[in-house]
Design a protein around this motif. Structure first.
Motif, PDB file in Angstrom:
ATOM      1  N   SER A 396      19.579 -87.126 -20.571  1.00  0.00           N
ATOM      2  CA  SER A 396      18.186 -86.659 -20.545  1.00  0.00           C
ATOM      3  C   SER A 396      17.688 -86.318 -19.149  1.00  0.00           C
ATOM      4  CB  SER A 396      17.278 -87.723 -21.170  1.00  0.00           C
ATOM      5  OG  SER A 396      17.356 -88.940 -20.439  1.00  0.00           O
ATOM      6  N   LEU A 397      18.577 -86.241 -18.161  1.00  0.00           N
ATOM      7  CA  LEU A 397      18.143 -85.920 -16.812  1.00  0.00           C
ATOM      8  C   LEU A 397      17.596 -84.499 -16.740  1.00  0.00           C
ATOM      9  CD1 LEU A 397      20.969 -87.409 -14.532  1.00  0.00           C
ATOM     10  CD2 LEU A 397      18.647 -88.256 -14.828  1.00  0.00           C
ATOM     11  N   THR A 398      16.614 -84.330 -15.892  1.00  0.00           N
ATOM     12  CA  THR A 398      16.046 -83.002 -15.695  1.00  0.00           C
ATOM     13  C   THR A 398      16.978 -82.151 -14.832  1.00  0.00           C
ATOM     14  OG1 THR A 398      14.834 -83.698 -13.718  1.00  0.00           O
ATOM     15  CG2 THR A 398      13.734 -83.970 -15.855  1.00  0.00           C
ATOM     16  N   GLU A 399      16.733 -80.846 -14.819  1.00  0.00           N
ATOM     17  CA  GLU A 399      17.547 -79.941 -14.009  1.00  0.00           C
ATOM     18  C   GLU A 399      17.422 -80.278 -12.526  1.00  0.00           C
ATOM     19  OE1 GLU A 399      20.260 -76.734 -13.641  1.00  0.00           O
ATOM     20  OE2 GLU A 399      19.544 -77.911 -15.363  1.00  0.00           O
ATOM     21  N   HIS A 400      16.234 -80.687 -12.117  1.00  0.00           N
ATOM     22  CA  HIS A 400      16.028 -81.071 -10.714  1.00  0.00           C
ATOM     23  C   HIS A 400      16.879 -82.280 -10.341  1.00  0.00           C
ATOM     24  CE1 HIS A 400      14.031 -81.923  -6.916  1.00  0.00           C
ATOM     25  NE2 HIS A 400      13.804 -83.163  -7.340  1.00  0.00           N
ATOM     26  N   ASP A 401      16.922 -83.288 -11.216  1.00  0.00           N
ATOM     27  CA  ASP A 401      17.733 -84.478 -10.947  1.00  0.00           C
ATOM     28  C   ASP A 401      19.214 -84.147 -10.943  1.00  0.00           C
ATOM     29  OD1 ASP A 401      15.529 -86.087 -10.663  1.00  0.00           O
ATOM     30  OD2 ASP A 401      15.506 -86.748 -12.766  1.00  0.00           O
ATOM     31  N   ARG A 402      19.652 -83.236 -11.799  1.00  0.00           N
ATOM     32  CA  ARG A 402      21.059 -82.849 -11.825  1.00  0.00           C
ATOM     33  C   ARG A 402      21.461 -82.167 -10.512  1.00  0.00           C
ATOM     34  NH1 ARG A 402      23.298 -82.721 -17.103  1.00  0.00           N
ATOM     35  NH2 ARG A 402      21.770 -83.290 -18.679  1.00  0.00           N
ATOM     36  N   LYS A 403      20.586 -81.282 -10.030  1.00  0.00           N
ATOM     37  CA  LYS A 403      20.869 -80.634  -8.750  1.00  0.00           C
ATOM     38  C   LYS A 403      20.874 -81.650  -7.625  1.00  0.00           C
ATOM     39  CE  LYS A 403      18.867 -76.153 -10.024  1.00  0.00           C
ATOM     40  NZ  LYS A 403      17.799 -75.163  -9.709  1.00  0.00           N
ATOM     41  N   ARG A 404      19.939 -82.568  -7.668  1.00  0.00           N
ATOM     42  CA  ARG A 404      19.862 -83.607  -6.637  1.00  0.00           C
ATOM     43  C   ARG A 404      21.119 -84.459  -6.630  1.00  0.00           C
ATOM     44  NH1 ARG A 404      15.636 -88.587  -7.510  1.00  0.00           N
ATOM     45  NH2 ARG A 404      16.567 -90.087  -6.040  1.00  0.00           N
ATOM     46  N   LEU A 405      21.642 -84.745  -7.791  1.00  0.00           N
ATOM     47  CA  LEU A 405      22.835 -85.588  -7.897  1.00  0.00           C
ATOM     48  C   LEU A 405      24.073 -84.846  -7.414  1.00  0.00           C
ATOM     49  CD1 LEU A 405      23.346 -88.476  -8.923  1.00  0.00           C
ATOM     50  CD2 LEU A 405      24.015 -87.495 -11.108  1.00  0.00           C
ATOM     51  N   CYS A 406      24.178 -83.571  -7.754  1.00  0.00           N
ATOM     52  CA  CYS A 406      25.376 -82.806  -7.398  1.00  0.00           C
ATOM     53  C   CYS A 406      25.434 -82.485  -5.913  1.00  0.00           C
ATOM     54  CB  CYS A 406      25.440 -81.525  -8.219  1.00  0.00           C
ATOM     55  SG  CYS A 406      25.746 -81.801  -9.980  1.00  0.00           S
ATOM     56  N   LYS A 407      24.314 -82.603  -5.196  1.00  0.00           N
ATOM     57  CA  LYS A 407      24.326 -82.365  -3.759  1.00  0.00           C
ATOM     58  C   LYS A 407      25.091 -83.449  -3.011  1.00  0.00           C
ATOM     59  CE  LYS A 407      19.997 -79.723  -3.396  1.00  0.00           C
ATOM     60  NZ  LYS A 407      18.611 -79.698  -2.841  1.00  0.00           N
ATOM     61  N   ILE A 408      25.386 -84.551  -3.685  1.00  0.00           N
ATOM     62  CA  ILE A 408      26.086 -85.655  -3.022  1.00  0.00           C
ATOM     63  C   ILE A 408      27.500 -85.236  -2.637  1.00  0.00           C
ATOM     64  CG2 ILE A 408      26.887 -88.024  -3.284  1.00  0.00           C
ATOM     65  CD1 ILE A 408      24.667 -88.450  -5.308  1.00  0.00           C
ATOM     66  N   MET A 409      28.169 -84.487  -3.512  1.00  0.00           N
ATOM     67  CA  MET A 409      29.575 -84.151  -3.275  1.00  0.00           C
ATOM     68  C   MET A 409      29.698 -82.851  -2.493  1.00  0.00           C
ATOM     69  SD  MET A 409      30.793 -82.883  -7.051  1.00  0.00           S
ATOM     70  CE  MET A 409      29.891 -81.595  -7.936  1.00  0.00           C
ATOM     71  N   ASN A 410      30.831 -82.722  -1.810  1.00  0.00           N
ATOM     72  CA  ASN A 410      31.155 -81.538  -1.034  1.00  0.00           C
ATOM     73  C   ASN A 410      32.070 -80.650  -1.873  1.00  0.00           C
ATOM     74  OD1 ASN A 410      31.848 -79.597   0.836  1.00  0.00           O
ATOM     75  ND2 ASN A 410      32.386 -81.059   2.448  1.00  0.00           N
ATOM     76  N   CYS A 411      31.573 -79.476  -2.237  1.00  0.00           N
ATOM     77  CA  CYS A 411      32.352 -78.584  -3.108  1.00  0.00           C
ATOM     78  C   CYS A 411      33.646 -78.134  -2.455  1.00  0.00           C
ATOM     79  CB  CYS A 411      31.508 -77.365  -3.491  1.00  0.00           C
ATOM     80  SG  CYS A 411      30.016 -77.764  -4.435  1.00  0.00           S
ATOM     81  N   GLU A 412      33.700 -78.119  -1.140  1.00  0.00           N
ATOM     82  CA  GLU A 412      34.914 -77.689  -0.447  1.00  0.00           C
ATOM     83  C   GLU A 412      36.005 -78.745  -0.475  1.00  0.00           C
ATOM     84  OE1 GLU A 412      33.798 -76.606   3.460  1.00  0.00           O
ATOM     85  OE2 GLU A 412      32.532 -74.919   2.840  1.00  0.00           O
ATOM     86  N   LYS A 413      35.680 -79.968  -0.906  1.00  0.00           N
ATOM     87  CA  LYS A 413      36.658 -81.049  -0.944  1.00  0.00           C
ATOM     88  C   LYS A 413      37.133 -81.360  -2.356  1.00  0.00           C
ATOM     89  CE  LYS A 413      35.508 -83.639   3.235  1.00  0.00           C
ATOM     90  NZ  LYS A 413      35.171 -84.987   3.774  1.00  0.00           N
ATOM     91  N   LEU A 414      37.028 -80.410  -3.242  1.00  0.00           N
ATOM     92  CA  LEU A 414      37.514 -80.603  -4.603  1.00  0.00           C
ATOM     93  C   LEU A 414      38.875 -79.950  -4.761  1.00  0.00           C
ATOM     94  CD1 LEU A 414      34.292 -79.941  -6.743  1.00  0.00           C
ATOM     95  CD2 LEU A 414      35.243 -82.132  -6.033  1.00  0.00           C
ATOM     96  N   SER A 415      39.760 -80.607  -5.467  1.00  0.00           N
ATOM     97  CA  SER A 415      41.079 -80.043  -5.729  1.00  0.00           C
ATOM     98  C   SER A 415      40.963 -78.930  -6.761  1.00  0.00           C
ATOM     99  CB  SER A 415      42.028 -81.133  -6.221  1.00  0.00           C
ATOM    100  OG  SER A 415      41.608 -81.617  -7.485  1.00  0.00           O
ATOM    101  N   LEU A 416      42.079 -78.224  -6.967  1.00  0.00           N
ATOM    102  CA  LEU A 416      42.078 -77.109  -7.915  1.00  0.00           C
ATOM    103  C   LEU A 416      41.779 -77.600  -9.327  1.00  0.00           C
ATOM    104  CD1 LEU A 416      42.560 -74.148  -8.543  1.00  0.00           C
ATOM    105  CD2 LEU A 416      45.008 -74.645  -8.721  1.00  0.00           C
TER     106      LEU A 416
END
Length: 560
Positions: A396-416
């Motif tokens: 039930s998280l809002t779109e704002h909370d989802r964006k806030r949560l995903c900012k924690i990780m670095n997209c450049e450090k994800l494997s394929l």
């Protein structure tokens, strides 16, 4: 009555009151050590009857004789001197007899302590135990010493005195730690009970109610106090060396300390000790239930209405990590980097576990996720898994909370693999998916232009698949070499047949039958060039790849 008075100075000073009903006398001895059975033995001694000294009664007789003041001043060879001689020269020279005497001293307080019987028994046990360690230095490291079970049978105060005496003899901290673990297993049966699960939780008026069961009956308050004393005592005598006891054991003791509400100072000290060996911990060890203050039973039932009241005590783990980071600042830079990478994997897995808690607030999750510096993670796959688990649990998280949560990780450090999963993950915000795909495209383009490696500092989670692919390539190359050798043999046979054919063709005989058969052989070893009919002339031989496709049309092999 005279033999008793002549040998017992204490009785000689008492005022013996006569009984009213008959002509006898009454003698009141309050807090007499050893009880009536010991007093009966002393009566036999005073009246000249033979008595038997044994490890079972010698401590009681020594304390009772001191109570009655049966000294040498009253009579030579009185009971104090005889019991002392038997205790010193007979009992303390034997391990088994010393254990028996010290066990009997538990009911003789404080006389046994004041007469140094307990101290002398502990010193004797420590001397024999340290001597055993010197003679068994080549034993297996995980092997328990034969004296552990005997020492673990004592009361906690006597056990602490034994440990102090053993430590004074220079015994290894690892040996002392193993002995403490053995004692805890015997006297704290709830310590090794794993958390069966946080069950029965659900939402009703924003309340969360759950129970923690260990299969034990609720303990009495007296037994709870005894358990609390044991826990506090064991924590205080753990050797300061890091390798003395395992991280798992200290976390088990921490859970017990929180369950029985031990001294905050000891709990803090234990948390700091855990932080020094945190990299040896497992995720299951960090799952510490949240106990209410004063809960000392084995069944804990709580009703939670606050947002910050989670099923697991996350604050404890957060404090442990804080102590770890404070300690790491004082370490060598290279060691610090390696250890932080290990801790980041541990905490990412722990974060994925607590993310399943429906009562965990997004703020607390974010604070814990950002607790470690960004450079301590070699890749963010574990962090992505934790975030995805939290999004799945908190739908039930809002779109704002989802964006806030995903900012924690670095997209450049994800494997394929993580990028492929994220591209199809409907729980992620669209902006995050675009960032992940863009960063992966940039890495692939850079790899193609050989400007930089495709994965900088990232240990791909597909190492196992790469290893498997490498093994398959090696197997295919071996198979190709085998086919090559067979091809060489066929070419040799072809040369021999060609020579035979030339010999036969020089003869005037008609060789049409042989020519027809020879064409069939050549057709099997040659390819047909485009636009040329197959005749008597020789065609160019097939390539090895063409032969392999014919041998196994389902597998296409390439030669490197």
């Amino acid at each position: 009555m005279y033999p008793l008075i002549s040998k017992c100075g204490y009785i000689g000073q008492l005022e013996i009151q006569p009984l009213i009903s008959n002509s006898g006398n009454v003698l009141k001895l309050e807090n007499f050590p050893g009880g009536s059975e010991t007093f009966e033995t002393i009566l036999k001694f005073c009246y000249g009857l033979p008595i038997d000294f044994s490890p079972d009664n010698i401590a009681a007789l020594r304390c009772a004789s001191e109570f009655l003041e049966m000294t040498e001043e009253l009579e030579d060879g009185n009971l104090i001197s005889k019991s002392e001689a038997f205790l010193t020269f007979v009992v303390l020279s034997s391990w088994k007899d010393t254990i028996t005497v010290l066990k009997s001293c538990e009911n003789l307080s404080p006389w046994a302590e004041n007469l140094q019987i307990v101290r002398r028994c502990c010193d004797s046990i420590a001397w024999k135990a340290s001597k055993d360690e010197l003679t068994s230095e080549d034993a297996t490291p995980n092997q328990e010493s034969w004296w552990f079970n005997d020492v673990a049978a004592f009361r906690i105060d006597h056990f602490m005195q034994i440990i102090s005496a053993i430590r004074a003899k220079g015994t290894k901290p690892e040996t002392i730690g193993k002995c403490i673990i053995q004692y805890a297993k015997r006297w704290l049966p709830g310590m090794e009970v794993e958390l069966e699960g946080l069950r029965g939780y659900g939402h009703e008026k924003c309340n969360l109610q759950f129970s923690i069961f260990s299969g034990k009956k609720k303990e009495s308050s007296g037994h709870s106090k005894e358990q609390k004393t044991i826990i506090e005592s064991l924590i205080s005598i753990i050797p300061p060396q890091q390798d003395a006891v395992s991280c798992k054991f200290m976390l088990q003791m921490l859970k017990m300390a929180m369950m029985y509400s031990v001294s905050p100072a000891l709990t803090t000290d234990l948390e700091k000790r855990v932080s020094l060996v945190l990299e040896d911990a497992e995720v299951s060890d960090l799952l510490i239930p949240r106990y209410q203050n004063g809960d000392q039973g084995k069944t804990v039932i709580m009703t939670i209405s606050s947002e910050e009241c989670t099923m697991l005590d996350i604050d404890v783990v957060q404090r442990i990590v804080e102590y770890f980071l404070m300690h790491e600042q004082q370490q060598i830079q290279q060691q610090q980097k390696t250890r932080k990478f290990n801790i980041s994997r541990l905490l990412d897995n722990y974060l994925a576990e607590i993310a399943r808690d429906p009562n965990l607030s997004i703020t607390k999750f974010q604070v814990f996720a950002e607790f470690l510096p960004e450079n301590t993670r070699s890749y963010d796959d574990g962090l992505y898994r934790a975030i995805d688990t939290y999004l799945k649990t908190h739908a039930s998280l809002t779109e704002h909370d989802r964006k806030r949560l995903c900012k924690i990780m670095n997209c450049e450090k994800l494997s394929l693999d993580a990028c492929l999963h994220a591209a199809q993950n409907e729980r992620l915000p669209l902006r995050t998916v675009v960032q992940i795909l863009f960063s992966e495209q940039v890495k692939m383009r850079a790899a193609m232009h050989e400007k930089e490696p495709a994965q900088i500092g990232i240990q791909s989670e597909q190492e196992g698949n790469h290893t498997s692919a490498t093994m398959d390539i090696k197997a295919l190359k071996a198979e190709l070499e085998n086919v090559k050798s067979q091809m060489v043999e066929l070419q040799n046979d072809y040369c021999e047949l060609q020579q035979e054919y030339e010999k036969l063709s020089n003869k005037p005989k008609n060789s049409s039958g042989w020519s027809l058969n020879w064409r069939k052989i050549k057709n099997s070893l040659h390819t047909k060039p485009a636009g040329v009919e197959i005749g008597d002339r020789q065609d160019a031989p097939k390539s090895p790849n063409t032969i392999l496709r014919r041998l196994n049309p389902r597998r296409r092999l390439s030669m490197s």
